[in-house]
Design a protein around this motif. Structure first.
Motif, PDB file in Angstrom:
ATOM      1  N   LYS A 179       0.821  -1.233  -0.016  1.00  0.00           N
ATOM      2  CA  LYS A 179      -0.042  -0.150   0.070  1.00  0.00           C
ATOM      3  C   LYS A 179       0.572   1.128  -0.017  1.00  0.00           C
ATOM      4  O   LYS A 179       0.698   2.356  -0.850  1.00  0.00           O
ATOM      5  N   TYR A 200       1.244  -3.526  -6.966  1.00  0.00           N
ATOM      6  CA  TYR A 200       0.121  -4.468  -7.392  1.00  0.00           C
ATOM      7  C   TYR A 200       0.291  -5.661  -6.820  1.00  0.00           C
ATOM      8  O   TYR A 200       1.372  -6.456  -6.626  1.00  0.00           O
ATOM      9  N   THR A 201      -0.644  -6.323  -6.045  1.00  0.00           N
ATOM     10  CA  THR A 201      -0.388  -7.751  -5.411  1.00  0.00           C
ATOM     11  C   THR A 201      -1.161  -8.591  -5.953  1.00  0.00           C
ATOM     12  O   THR A 201      -2.061  -8.567  -6.507  1.00  0.00           O
ATOM     13  N   LYS A 202      -0.474  -9.864  -6.026  1.00  0.00           N
ATOM     14  CA  LYS A 202      -1.049 -10.996  -6.473  1.00  0.00           C
ATOM     15  C   LYS A 202      -0.591 -12.419  -5.944  1.00  0.00           C
ATOM     16  O   LYS A 202       0.755 -12.584  -5.593  1.00  0.00           O
ATOM     17  N   TYR A 204       0.134   4.138 -15.563  1.00  0.00           N
ATOM     18  CA  TYR A 204      -0.945   3.080 -15.325  1.00  0.00           C
ATOM     19  C   TYR A 204      -2.467   3.411 -15.427  1.00  0.00           C
ATOM     20  O   TYR A 204      -2.575   4.380 -15.433  1.00  0.00           O
ATOM     21  N   ALA A 256      -6.150   1.778 -13.923  1.00  0.00           N
ATOM     22  CA  ALA A 256      -6.780   1.181 -12.665  1.00  0.00           C
ATOM     23  C   ALA A 256      -7.566   0.073 -13.329  1.00  0.00           C
ATOM     24  O   ALA A 256      -8.145  -0.018 -14.410  1.00  0.00           O
ATOM     25  N   GLN A 309      -6.812  -2.399  -8.515  1.00  0.00           N
ATOM     26  CA  GLN A 309      -5.330  -2.082  -8.493  1.00  0.00           C
ATOM     27  C   GLN A 309      -4.853  -1.394  -9.855  1.00  0.00           C
ATOM     28  O   GLN A 309      -5.665  -0.972 -10.424  1.00  0.00           O
ATOM     29  N   ARG A 310      -3.402  -1.215  -9.936  1.00  0.00           N
ATOM     30  CA  ARG A 310      -2.928  -0.689 -10.943  1.00  0.00           C
ATOM     31  C   ARG A 310      -2.219  -1.476 -11.971  1.00  0.00           C
ATOM     32  O   ARG A 310      -1.461  -2.427 -11.268  1.00  0.00           O
ATOM     33  N   ARG A 311      -2.244  -1.611 -13.098  1.00  0.00           N
ATOM     34  CA  ARG A 311      -1.362  -2.079 -14.062  1.00  0.00           C
ATOM     35  C   ARG A 311      -0.757  -1.114 -15.247  1.00  0.00           C
ATOM     36  O   ARG A 311      -1.314   0.001 -15.269  1.00  0.00           O
ATOM     37  N   GLU A 357      -2.105   7.568 -12.405  1.00  0.00           N
ATOM     38  CA  GLU A 357      -3.156   6.422 -12.731  1.00  0.00           C
ATOM     39  C   GLU A 357      -4.138   6.973 -13.896  1.00  0.00           C
ATOM     40  O   GLU A 357      -4.757   8.228 -13.616  1.00  0.00           O
TER      41      GLU A 357
END
Length: 878
Positions: A614, A619-621, A848, A850, A854-856, A875
């Protein structure tokens, strides 16, 4: 058709895979007699539909483009994109495009392919119902899943997007895999008695169903969809009703019930079409009009349309040969098929259903291992007529070319697991046997590349014959034939690591170990050589190496415990990822992967990772290896991120290195009522034991607490499965492009025996494998195969077990966390800067969008369509 004497006009209607192959083949073989105009209905270059599912991960359709895009800049070719042909005037020899423009031709080729067939099911036109045929179809499907998920953002009870696929064939199963990749539920609805009923029999279908279920995909067979119903509020599809009274709630439906040839142009031009559609052609791929040909799925040849790419490629080659005055005819269709769904190995070829009179079926089934294999033989019990492989398709590549030939030895040996009784006989493929069906390359053509064209390695053979340049599944066989032919011709098959070292990777490992060398400079001075083209004054050291030998030696030195990978000269040897101890992503940022041994993590640990992600906007996976990946870290942020993680007890997960990645586990006897051993405890012990162990390629382990195998241990390099009496250990498995099941090495071991066995196995692999060779491939090459490995590490047949034990003990005793060491060394920290003259300045080009909260990274189109604000935390919302 006659040979061209002056520039003639060839018009190709269609911009798919077969059209691309036709143009490519023509440009390769002729020097200016033809100008080709290609009319593509889609607004992009021809792309690989076979790999369509990969678009979910690639996202950029340009990554699917076939061949060299520069081909379309050739002055002999004009590609009209987004330009559908509306009509043909055969008498005037012209075509009219969608803009009303008229184009003349001397020869016309229809390569319009096929379209997805949608049965007349009430409700099939509802929003939320898709087909799975083009890049645009895939993009629309993905967008719908995101839309449904976004619409539920405020729901008090979160539930996944519910997807259904109507059709259980090749395409349907790949579509179901795509839905799962998008995080949606997937249920395959099959009208027939079993999955892939066109390619495999009922026994194979049952085995396949179990494999598909293991992927989290539900299956309903013998189910006819009677109606698709809409949600009363949104009007979107919301339910499937079946003929047997059953119902299935859905948010998205993919129809994959087959294809129909796009023959509307042929019909409008009064060309004969087949009973089930398609422009009727002869074996020269000509219609009744001598100036009009048809290739690929739109061609009805020998009474049928063939929905596979390999026969289409063969037709393209026939047409090119005829255009240039040759006599080529269609050689017949190779209808062998292979499912392209990661982790599910399925293949069939020939008379898979034993319909030939007098045919015999030889079957091997292992429901526990999820394996079903069948050979169909003629009544002489020797001649191969066909086969089915589910769960283990390893014999497919070697057996398919033997179709119609006698098998040597006992045919049953080809079905037994390796090490299960003698092994299969060695096959000497006849020259006429097809090896690469995509490009119609025979074993004789590959041998000719060596004996007639002077090819001395795999790369040269591929360039000369095109074998292995499409789907790549035949490459192991191509390499095997090439090597055998080189040896037969008396040509030395070099195992040299590169131009700087005549030794193989395994030989170099032993040389470095015995000579007790510790730097690249010492190694290249002692065992290396300077290429003839090198300058005389080139200094001894890393500058003299290459991208092959430098990272290989870096790995060897790390495996031998030579200190930190970024210490001294070793820092300049590392690959891109090891260089900064993080995986580089497509936008130039990096991923951060802390180790989570056995997938076990405390709530406090989860909070730490969550807070770090955070605070840094990552970005989390959750990964398949039971870890948490954090993406989007800039290079200058890596030390700060890892400082936070290390302070809370985390260490490097080595996701960037050729080393141990993860040890996956179920909960075992700790919680599960079926568990017979402590799988988590064993997984944690194994991961802490082998962490940081550098090797020729990445290593993955799995530990299951019972035979139900929830940790998928038999798909790992080393798999451990609990028994009432201890542990069974399996070796040589992997996923990836060519999945392999691990095979049983030893049974009912105590925990102490298990550790000793795995210690020796891994060290033996590290010492003897080739560079970038996974354990599965190594097990095929190492002397004696599985039995040979068992003799070395269980019976000490080479007298090296004490040495292997000592090497592993040294690794365990000398382990240090690589990131902790970097944080304590100012000199090493200097390399983590964004720019040389401004090391803490963020890269201004990062942008990035949204997505799902999350963002990519933003694509090029997204950057163009939205305002871009310079800065690392941009973003762009679309």
């Amino acid at each position: 058709m006659t040979a061209a004497t002056e520039t003639q006009r060839l018009v190709v209607v269609g911009g798919g895979m077969v059209a691309q192959r036709l143009v490519e083949a023509l440009l390769e073989r002729e020097t200016g007699g033809w100008h080709v105009s290609v009319f593509a209905e889609e607004p992009r270059l021809p792309y690989d539909r076979v790999a369509l599912t990969s678009y979910f991960s690639a996202r950029d359709p340009e990554e699917l483009v076939l061949g060299d895009p520069a081909m379309w800049d050739d002055p002999r070719v004009t590609l009209h994109r987004d330009c559908k042909v509306e009509g043909i005037d055969r008498e005037a020899r012209t075509v009219t495009d969608r803009l009303g423009r008229v184009h003349a031709y001397d020869e016309l080729v229809l390569a319009t392919g096929s379209s997805a067939f949608v049965p007349p099911i009430p409700g099939a036109d509802l929003p939320g119902v898709f087909v799975y045929r083009t890049v645009d179809d895939v993009a629309a499907l993905r967008g719908w899943v995101d839309q449904v998920r976004a619409g539920r953002a405020d729901d008090t009870v979160e539930r996944p997007v519910r997807g259904a696929v109507i059709g259980g064939g090749l395409l349907g199963l790949e579509a179901a895999g795509a839905l799962r990749a998008l995080g949606a539920q997937a249920t395959v609805v099959q009208f027939g008695t079993h999955l892939m009923d066109v390619q495999i029999d009922l026994g194979g279908g049952e085995a396949l169903k179990r494999l598909i279920n293991d992927k989290g995909i539900a299956v309903r067979c013998s189910s006819a969809t009677e109606r698709m119903r809409a949600d009363r509020t949104s009007g979107h599809v919301s339910r499937l009703d079946f003929a047997d009274g059953g119902r299935l709630p859905v948010d998205i439906v993919v129809v994959a019930t087959g294809v129909r040839p796009r023959d509307e142009l042929a019909r409008a031009a009064d060309l004969p079409v087949g009973e089930r559609g398609g422009a009727v052609v002869d074996l020269a791929c000509r219609t009744e009009d001598p100036h009009v040909s048809a290739v690929g799925e739109v061609a009805c040849i020998e009474g049928r349309c063939i929905g596979l790419v390999a026969p289409g490629y063969a037709m393209a080659e026939v047409v090119v040969d005829r255009l240039l005055g040759g006599p080529a005819t269609f050689p017949g269709a190779d209808t062998a098929t292979k499912l392209k769904l990661q982790g599910v190995d399925v293949a069939s070829f020939g008379d898979a259903f034993a319909r030939t009179e007098g045919a015999m079926e030889l079957v091997h089934a292992d429901p526990v291992a999820g394996v079903y294999k069948k050979l169909v033989l003629a009544d002489d019990a020797r001649t191969l007529l066909g086969g089915v492989f589910v769960g283990d398709a390893a014999p497919f590549a070697s057996l398919r070319p033997m179709l119609g030939a006698e098998l040597p030895g006992d045919p049953g040996a080809f079905l037994l697991p390796e090490g299960g009784g003698g092994g299969a006989p060695q096959l000497e493929l006849p020259d006429g046997a097809g090896v690469c069906s995509c490009n119609n390359v025979s074993a004789g053509t590959i041998r000719g590349a060596v004996t007639e064209h002077g090819c001395t390695d795999l790369a040269a053979v591929k360039a000369c014959t095109r074998a292995g340049t499409s789907c790549g599944s035949c490459l192991p066989l191509v390499k095997k034939i090439t090597t055998a032919e080189l040896e037969r011709a008396g040509i030395e098959v070099s195992n040299a690591l590169c131009e700087h070292f005549e030794l193989s990777r395994a030989q170099l490992f032993d040389a470095v170990r015995v000579a007790d060398l510790h730097t690249f400079s010492e190694i290249i001075e002692r065992f290396g050589r300077v290429p003839e083209a090198a300058a005389d004054d080139l200094p001894v050291g890393p500058g003299r190496g290459c991208d092959i030998c430098k990272p290989t030696i870096a790995s060897i030195l790390a495996s031998l415990g030579n200190g930190h990978i970024l210490s001294g000269e070793q820092a300049s040897l590392q690959d891109t990822n090891d260089h900064v101890m993080a995986n580089m992503q497509k936008d130039g940022t990096y991923s951060v992967v802390p180790r989570i041994p056995g997938g076990e993590i405390t709530p406090d640990g989860l909070l730490v990772i969550g807070q770090v992600a955070k605070d840094f906007g990552l970005y989390t996976k959750i990964t398949g290896g039971q870890r948490i990946d954090m993406f989007g870290a800039r290079i200058e942020q890596l030390p700060d991120i890892w400082r936070r993680l290390v302070e809370h007890g985390f260490e490097s997960g080595h996701a960037y290195g050729k080393s141990l990645r993860t040890v996956k586990s179920c909960v075992g006897s700790t919680w599960c009522r079926y568990g017979v051993q402590d799988a988590v405890g064993m997984a944690v012990e194994l991961e802490l034991r082998y962490r940081g162990l550098r090797s020729p390629h990445k290593i993955k382990l799995g530990v299951s607490g019972c035979a139900r195998e929830c940790a998928e241990a038999r798909g790992k390099d080393v798999g451990v499965i609990a028994t009432d009496n201890g542990w069974n250990v399996y070796v040589g498995g992997n996923g990836g492009f060519t999945p392999r099941h691990a095979r049983l090495l030893a049974e009912d071991l105590s925990s102490e025996e298990l550790l000793r066995t795995i210690d020796r196995y891994l060290m033996y692999y590290i010492r003897t494998a080739d560079r970038l060779q996974r354990t599965a491939a190594w097990m095929e090459d190492v002397e004696g195969g599985l039995d040979g490995v068992r003799a070395v590490i269980m019976e000490d047949s080479l007298g090296i077990c004490a040495d292997l034990d000592a090497a592993m003990a040294r690794h365990v005793g000398e382990y240090e966390d690589e990131w902790r060491a970097v944080l304590e060394d100012r000199e090493k920290l200097r390399r983590f800067g964004s720019f040389v003259n401004a090391p803490t300045t963020p890269d201004p080009d990062l942008a990035y969008v949204a997505e799902r909260g999350q963002r990519r990274p933003a694509t090029a189109d997204e950057r163009a369509d939205a305002p871009v604000i310079a800065g690392p935390v941009l973003e762009v919302r679309v």
